[in-house]
Design a protein around this motif. Structure first.
Motif, PDB file in Angstrom:
ATOM      1  N   LEU A 213       0.837  -1.198   0.000  1.00  0.00           N
ATOM      2  CA  LEU A 213       0.000   0.000   0.000  1.00  0.00           C
ATOM      3  C   LEU A 213       0.870   1.245   0.000  1.00  0.00           C
ATOM      4  N   THR A 265      -7.361  -0.628   5.354  1.00  0.00           N
ATOM      5  CA  THR A 265      -8.105   0.379   4.585  1.00  0.00           C
ATOM      6  C   THR A 265      -9.247   0.981   5.402  1.00  0.00           C
ATOM      7  N   PHE A 276      -5.629   9.141  -0.272  1.00  0.00           N
ATOM      8  CA  PHE A 276      -5.477   8.438  -1.547  1.00  0.00           C
ATOM      9  C   PHE A 276      -4.631   7.193  -1.281  1.00  0.00           C
ATOM     10  N   SER A 278      -3.043   3.549  -2.858  1.00  0.00           N
ATOM     11  CA  SER A 278      -2.730   2.680  -3.996  1.00  0.00           C
ATOM     12  C   SER A 278      -2.397   1.283  -3.460  1.00  0.00           C
ATOM     13  N   SER A 280      -1.259  -2.655  -4.521  1.00  0.00           N
ATOM     14  CA  SER A 280      -0.722  -3.518  -5.582  1.00  0.00           C
ATOM     15  C   SER A 280      -0.231  -4.826  -4.964  1.00  0.00           C
TER      16      SER A 280
END
Length: 307
Positions: A213, A265, A276, A278, A280
């Motif tokens: 993250l 999260t 924000f 991200s 992956s």
């Protein structure tokens, strides 16, 4: 103490369920339809077919595993060895009594009957993969090539599925030595093998998969403190510069198991709804809290005398 007991009981409950699925894949689907596959169970099944049932799976399975258990104690460890003994004992009992339950057999006129025979090895492979995956993720083993796979994976970064694949190729091909068995029977065994090999990696990696993250937030300090002190996960603050505003910022780098992603999260959203994030996938993460780096080589320091 109480939580440890409950945790142990939960482990054995999951192991028992996984063992049941493992035994059902063979006793209810494969063997009644004259199909075999790889591993020690496959080898014992071939022996049962070759002797016309004179040496049943439950007998050869327990005898072969009694020898292999020595490796479990010496290499894998005492705790895993005890759980492996439990799995083998429970599997032997299930292999003995499941064939007597006609209504569970995947044959014509019974509950699990499947008209298309080619689906039998696929269903059997799925059941065994889920069962073995549940067993392996709780530090246990069904014995046989499971022990071999655990030993190899302990020292080398080789997936469980790949170990099974190499061993199974030879075992399945040996079915052609039995009179009456054909090339089609061997192909069914390979279908079972492929299904199992793919699915067992999916089950194991699904539990261990890691995500990375990147968190962009003005409240990065509060988020980092919460993750470290409440969720007990590590956080790295990277220096960054917003190119539009030309201001210095901090970006949080977090590595967590996929199963923990929801908690992370959710916490970020509670602290800063405008953050924000991200996310992956990280295919391999080695270090404390994740996987051990395995190379298969043990480096020894040598003292070199200098003139």
């Amino acid at each position: 103490m109480k939580s440890k007991i409950l945790s142990t009981l939960y482990d054995y409950l999951v192991i028992s369920l996984g063992t049941l699925l493992f035994a059902m894949s063979w006793s209810c689907f494969l063997i009644p339809n004259g199909i075999t596959s790889g591993g020690l169970t496959g080898a014992c099944t071939i022996l049962q077919f070759a002797t016309g049932g004179l040496i049943p799976l439950s007998i050869s399975y327990i005898i072969a595993n009694a020898i292999l258990l020595l490796l479990a104690f010496l290499i894998i460890g005492r705790i895993v060895g005890i759980r492996t003994i439990y799995c083998i004992a429970l599997s032997t009992v299930l292999f003995r009594f499941l064939p007597d339950l006609d209504w569970l057999q995947a044959t014509e006129g019974h509950f699990f009957y499947v008209e298309e025979r080619i689906l039998i090895p696929i269903i059997g492979g799925l059941l065994e993969a889920v069962g073995v995956g549940m067993i392996l993720t709780h530090d246990s083993s069904t014995g046989g090539t499971d022990i071999l796979a655990l030993i190899v994976n302990k020292f080398w970064p080789v997936s469980m599925g790949r170990v099974y694949l190499v061993v199974d190729l030879f075992i399945i091909a040996s079915i052609l030595l039995i009179p009456g068995k054909t090339f089609t029977d061997m192909i069914y065994g390979y279908i079972m093998m492929i299904t199992f090999s793919v699915m067992v990696d999916f089950v194991l990696l699904g539990r261990k998969s890691t995500v990375q993250l990147l968190v962009f937030s003005e409240k990065y300090e509060a988020i980092a403190d919460y993750i470290i002190h409440i969720l007990n996960r590590g956080v790295t603050a990277l220096k960054a510069e917003g190119w539009y505003t030309r201001t210095d910022k901090k970006v949080l780098l977090i590595l967590v198991r996929k199963s923990q992603l929801h908690d992370i999260t959710h916490a970020i959203k509670e602290i800063d709804s405008k953050a924000f994030v991200s996310v992956s996938p990280a295919s391999s993460v080695y270090g404390e809290g994740f996987d051990e780096m395995k190379t298969g080589l043990k480096l020894k320091k040598k003292n070199v005398d200098k003139d």
